[in-house]
Write a protein that holds these residues in place. Structure first.
Motif, PDB file in Angstrom:
ATOM      1  N   SER A  43      41.058   4.873  30.723  1.00 13.82           N
ATOM      2  CA  SER A  43      40.469   4.187  29.323  1.00 13.82           C
ATOM      3  C   SER A  43      39.910   5.361  28.701  1.00 13.82           C
ATOM      4  N   LEU A  44      39.037   6.471  29.650  1.00 12.53           N
ATOM      5  CA  LEU A  44      38.621   7.339  28.944  1.00 12.53           C
ATOM      6  C   LEU A  44      39.688   8.352  28.098  1.00 12.53           C
ATOM      7  N   GLY A  45      40.687   8.565  28.900  1.00 13.29           N
ATOM      8  CA  GLY A  45      41.852   9.233  28.022  1.00 13.29           C
ATOM      9  C   GLY A  45      42.366   8.628  26.898  1.00 13.29           C
ATOM     10  N   THR A  46      42.586   7.293  26.970  1.00 12.88           N
ATOM     11  CA  THR A  46      42.967   6.570  25.820  1.00 12.88           C
ATOM     12  C   THR A  46      42.038   6.535  24.582  1.00 12.88           C
ATOM     13  N   SER A  47      40.777   6.349  24.974  1.00  7.93           N
ATOM     14  CA  SER A  47      39.762   6.413  24.006  1.00  7.93           C
ATOM     15  C   SER A  47      39.598   7.641  23.401  1.00  7.93           C
ATOM     16  N   LEU A  48      39.936   8.591  24.060  1.00  3.88           N
ATOM     17  CA  LEU A  48      39.862  10.388  23.142  1.00  3.88           C
ATOM     18  C   LEU A  48      41.090  10.139  22.151  1.00  3.88           C
ATOM     19  N   LEU A  49      42.088   9.236  22.237  1.00  2.00           N
ATOM     20  CA  LEU A  49      43.147   9.078  21.223  1.00  2.00           C
ATOM     21  C   LEU A  49      43.097   8.037  20.287  1.00  2.00           C
TER      22      LEU A  49
ATOM     23  N   GLN B 138      54.803   7.506  29.775  1.00  2.00           N
ATOM     24  CA  GLN B 138      54.493   8.928  29.533  1.00  2.00           C
ATOM     25  C   GLN B 138      53.109   8.965  28.668  1.00  2.00           C
ATOM     26  N   GLN B 139      52.932   7.971  27.939  1.00  2.00           N
ATOM     27  CA  GLN B 139      51.594   7.690  27.236  1.00  2.00           C
ATOM     28  C   GLN B 139      50.453   7.607  28.332  1.00  2.00           C
ATOM     29  N   GLN B 140      50.726   6.792  29.429  1.00  2.00           N
ATOM     30  CA  GLN B 140      49.661   6.754  30.359  1.00  2.00           C
ATOM     31  C   GLN B 140      49.501   8.023  31.012  1.00  2.00           C
ATOM     32  N   ARG B 141      50.492   8.552  31.389  1.00  2.00           N
ATOM     33  CA  ARG B 141      50.234  10.159  32.062  1.00  2.00           C
ATOM     34  C   ARG B 141      49.326  10.875  30.927  1.00  2.00           C
ATOM     35  N   ALA B 142      49.854  10.934  29.755  1.00  2.00           N
ATOM     36  CA  ALA B 142      49.052  11.883  28.811  1.00  2.00           C
ATOM     37  C   ALA B 142      47.720  11.445  28.749  1.00  2.00           C
ATOM     38  N   ALA B 143      47.311  10.478  28.513  1.00  2.00           N
ATOM     39  CA  ALA B 143      45.921   9.643  28.656  1.00  2.00           C
ATOM     40  C   ALA B 143      45.267  10.218  30.029  1.00  2.00           C
ATOM     41  N   TYR B 144      45.743  10.116  31.110  1.00  2.00           N
ATOM     42  CA  TYR B 144      45.168  10.642  32.331  1.00  2.00           C
ATOM     43  C   TYR B 144      44.850  12.192  32.141  1.00  2.00           C
ATOM     44  N   GLU B 145      45.722  13.061  31.823  1.00  2.00           N
ATOM     45  CA  GLU B 145      45.603  14.441  31.731  1.00  2.00           C
ATOM     46  C   GLU B 145      44.690  14.781  30.807  1.00  2.00           C
ATOM     47  N   LEU B 146      44.661  14.102  29.663  1.00  2.00           N
ATOM     48  CA  LEU B 146      43.609  14.461  28.686  1.00  2.00           C
ATOM     49  C   LEU B 146      42.247  13.922  29.418  1.00  2.00           C
ATOM     50  N   ALA B 147      42.108  13.013  29.840  1.00  2.00           N
ATOM     51  CA  ALA B 147      40.856  12.601  30.436  1.00  2.00           C
ATOM     52  C   ALA B 147      40.481  13.655  31.641  1.00  2.00           C
ATOM     53  N   PHE B 148      41.457  14.277  32.500  1.00  2.04           N
ATOM     54  CA  PHE B 148      41.002  15.051  33.689  1.00  2.04           C
ATOM     55  C   PHE B 148      40.571  16.368  32.902  1.00  2.04           C
ATOM     56  N   GLU B 149      41.133  16.861  31.638  1.00  2.41           N
ATOM     57  CA  GLU B 149      40.818  18.212  30.917  1.00  2.41           C
ATOM     58  C   GLU B 149      39.230  17.898  30.500  1.00  2.41           C
ATOM     59  N   HIS B 150      38.947  16.710  29.856  1.00  2.00           N
ATOM     60  CA  HIS B 150      37.703  16.382  29.488  1.00  2.00           C
ATOM     61  C   HIS B 150      36.685  16.387  30.395  1.00  2.00           C
TER      62      HIS B 150
END
Length: 383
Positions: free
Chosen positions: A93-99, A223-235
């Motif tokens: 949810s964090l990663g998705t919210s960043l998008l 692919q979108q789910q993994r991108a959301a996770y990796e964006l959240a990890f970085e954050h």
């Protein structure tokens, strides 16, 4: 100040004088026992790591003792602090919210609508406009918004905006239409469709009623789910958070986690709680608790949702809300179902973590836990 965060696992040291990595020339700070106000601040300049875990901290004497290491890293005077653990997070949810459109800093319904309008204009290819973070309690007029507010700026696409606590959603008319929500729609148990004086849905859905719209929102691709996770990890890593308890993940998310971990793409530790609403819950429990060899991914608990939240008037109270007579909140999961879940989960050795906000919900949860302790045990699970 430049800062490095890391998780202190242990401070014991074997007699061996060979280590994986020796970090030197740092400004290190940590707290040692006793806990609380009596904790002692300890400073260090050298840190010894073996098999990915910190084994010792010290000064020049430690550095001189370990001259034979696979790697020595000069930290160049950087500050090193213990990593932070977020005990209740939602990583995807964090990663998705960043998008998505972020409404956390809005102070009025008009400010929120303006941000939605701007975001929609910047994302003309998006099938749905989604966002999160609105909170009417922080607005000048502390009232729920309506679909008509969103209809003023977006009519060609559905809009779905999750409240800051994730226990209510705000839809425009197109989203309500796609979800089939009208004057005759019956709210599911544990949910509420907020209505006007004529009985028409206003656009705000609470707790289990949110699923009516969630069911028609397109599922993100793998692919979108993994991108959301990796964006959240970085954050999270940038904020010094090195471990997160992910409170409520489904079977698909477990698969994504395992895939990312196997590919070496998880820079932090995750303690996963399986959502009690997961259809495959019994199957996942039967497989037993999971922990990766490096302890970066652990799945040995279940998240139960007892009631809603106070801000959306969904927390289950013993008495009516003072500003909403006749409303005493919602039990998202019935007392009978909660008891069934306890009896299903505990024998498999999974910890139970329960969302319980209102006093009525807490009474139900605690009374049933007390009875289950006597019948099934489970105190060592720290439910």
């Amino acid at each position: 100040m430049r800062r490095i965060t890391c998780l202190f696992i242990g401070l014991s040291l074997s007699a061996s004088a060979i280590a994986d990595t020796l970090y030197t020339n740092m400004k290190g700070y940590t707290l040692t026992s006793p806990a609380g106000e009596q904790a002692v601040l300890q400073q260090f300049s050298t840190m010894l790591v073996e098999n990915g875990k910190i084994q010792a901290i010290g000064g020049q004497a430690l550095a001189e003792r370990f001259t034979e290491t696979e790697q020595t890293v000069d930290m160049q005077g950087k500050t090193v602090l213990p990593g932070l653990t977020d005990a209740h997070g939602h990583i995807q949810s964090l990663g998705t919210s960043l998008l998505q459109v972020d409404l956390r800093d809005t102070d009025s319904v008009s400010a929120a609508v303006k941000k939605v309008h701007t975001y929609a204009g910047e994302q003309p290819e998006m099938e749905w406009i989604t966002g999160r973070g609105w909170n009417q309690e922080q607005w000048q007029q502390k009232a729920f918004p309506s679909a008509s507010h969103l209809d003023e700026v977006v009519t060609d696409r559905p809009v779905w905006l999750i409240r800051v606590d994730a226990h209510a959603g705000w839809a425009n008319s197109e989203a309500l239409r796609l979800a089939g929500i009208d004057k005759d729609t019956v709210a599911p148990e544990g949910g509420e469709i907020v209505r006007d004086e004529q009985g028409n849905p206003t656009g705000v859905l609470i707790d289990n009623a949110m699923q009516l719209v969630e069911d028609v929102v397109p599922e993100p691709s793998l692919q979108q789910q993994r991108a959301a996770y990796e964006l959240a990890f970085e954050h999270l890593i940038k904020l010094g958070i090195t471990s997160v308890h992910d409170a409520g993940i489904n079977a698909d998310e477990i698969s994504v986690y395992k895939g990312l971990h196997n590919q070496g793409r998880m820079p932090l530790r995750v303690y996963g709680m399986i959502a009690a609403t997961e259809p495959k819950l019994a199957q996942l429990l039967a497989e037993g608790p999971y922990e990766s060899d490096d302890q970066k991914l652990t799945i040995r608990s279940v998240k139960i949702y007892a009631d809603g939240a106070l801000g959306s008037r969904g927390a289950a109270l013993l008495e009516d809300y003072s500003d909403d007579h006749g409303n005493h909140g919602l039990m998202v999961t019935s007392e009978e179902k909660i008891r069934d879940l306890y009896e299903l989960i505990i024998p498999h050795g999974f910890q139970i973590n329960t969302h319980a906000i209102g006093d009525r919900a807490n009474r139900v949860v605690l009374d049933n836990l007390a009875e289950v302790y006597n019948e099934l045990g489970g105190r060592n699970l720290r439910n």
